[in-house]
Scaffold this active site. Structure first.
Site, PDB file in Angstrom:
ATOM      1  N   CYS A 167       0.851  -1.188   0.000  1.00  0.00           N
ATOM      2  CA  CYS A 167       0.000   0.000   0.000  1.00  0.00           C
ATOM      3  C   CYS A 167       0.892   1.245   0.000  1.00  0.00           C
ATOM      4  O   CYS A 167       1.788   1.379   0.835  1.00  0.00           O
ATOM      5  CB  CYS A 167      -0.894  -0.021   1.232  1.00  0.00           C
ATOM      6  SG  CYS A 167      -1.708   1.560   1.589  1.00  0.00           S
ATOM      7  N   CYS A 226      -3.150  -2.555   6.286  1.00  0.00           N
ATOM      8  CA  CYS A 226      -3.375  -1.239   6.896  1.00  0.00           C
ATOM      9  C   CYS A 226      -4.744  -1.171   7.571  1.00  0.00           C
ATOM     10  O   CYS A 226      -4.988  -0.282   8.402  1.00  0.00           O
ATOM     11  CB  CYS A 226      -3.240  -0.132   5.854  1.00  0.00           C
ATOM     12  SG  CYS A 226      -4.357  -0.272   4.452  1.00  0.00           S
TER      13      CYS A 226
END
Length: 225
Positions: free
Chosen positions: A115, A186
């Protein structure tokens, strides 16, 4: 005359050897220059990791962390190696003329990416379909395309679109469909910390976008458990 002809031939061979030697020398120089640049970049990343560890209050000179910055730098280079690869590099000899127009699906292609917002992993599976337009591609190349774009700093939405666009550009098919199902660390390790949350993104091009029947067939064949 025979001697003269032989001399011309020897001259041609000598000229070829000189050109070949220059070419090999140039290639060697380019390789050495690339290796030097890569080594410099690795050192920069290694120093950055040392700074991060120090900022976290760690002692980078203790036994367990002595080589951690270097190992982390090499790992990051591997995880982002897709920046150095292109679809042209892997597809140039793998596209074939074939009188086939029915759907081709490769599903459950495992992917791992980072990410770009938090530099933590997201991982899952990609499902790809295309409708050939007199051209087919080696099936493993579809997985390689996923690898190229997933080994970069990404968001899942862009990754899905890049894979679809690359296939569409290379094959010029009647349609391309890509679905990615992924879990984002995340969301799991930090933030909302939802262990079972997954994200599904899709891109439909050509007939998969315009033809409801084709789209439903792809989704039925791909997402059934």
């Amino acid at each position: 005359m025979e001697y003269h002809h032989a001399s011309e031939m020897n001259g041609g061979v000598s000229e070829y050897l000189v050109i070949e030697s220059k070419h090999n020398c140039t290639c060697k120089q380019e390789k050495e220059s690339k290796e030097a640049a890569d080594s410099k970049k690795l050192a920069l990343i290694e120093n950055a990791y040392s700074t991060i560890l120090t900022g976290l209050g760690e002692d980078v000179d203790r036994e367990g962390l002595l080589r951690t910055p270097l190992r982390a730098a090499k790992a990051m280079q591997f995880l982002t190696k897709g920046y150095k690869e292109t679809t042209q590099d892997i597809l140039n000899d793998a596209i074939f003329d074939e009188n086939h127009e029915e759907m081709v699906i490769v599903k459950d292609i495992e992917l791992f990416s980072l990410c770009e917002h938090h530099l933590v992993p997201f991982f899952g599976k990609a499902h790809i379909a295309y409708l050939p337009n007199k051209k087919v591609v080696g099936l493993s190349k579809l997985a390689r395309i996923v690898e190229i774009y997933s080994r970069r700093l990404q968001v899942q939405e862009r990754l899905t679109k890049q894979i679809a666009s690359a296939i569409a550009e290379a094959l010029e098919p009647a349609g391309v469909a890509v679905v990615i199902e992924a879990v984002h660390m995340c969301m799991v390790m930090r933030g909302v910390q939802k262990m079972n949350a997954s994200t599904v993104t899709s891109v439909m091009l050509g007939r998969f976008h315009d033809d409801t029947k084709a789209r439903k067939e792809f989704l039925a064949l791909t997402l059934k458990k």
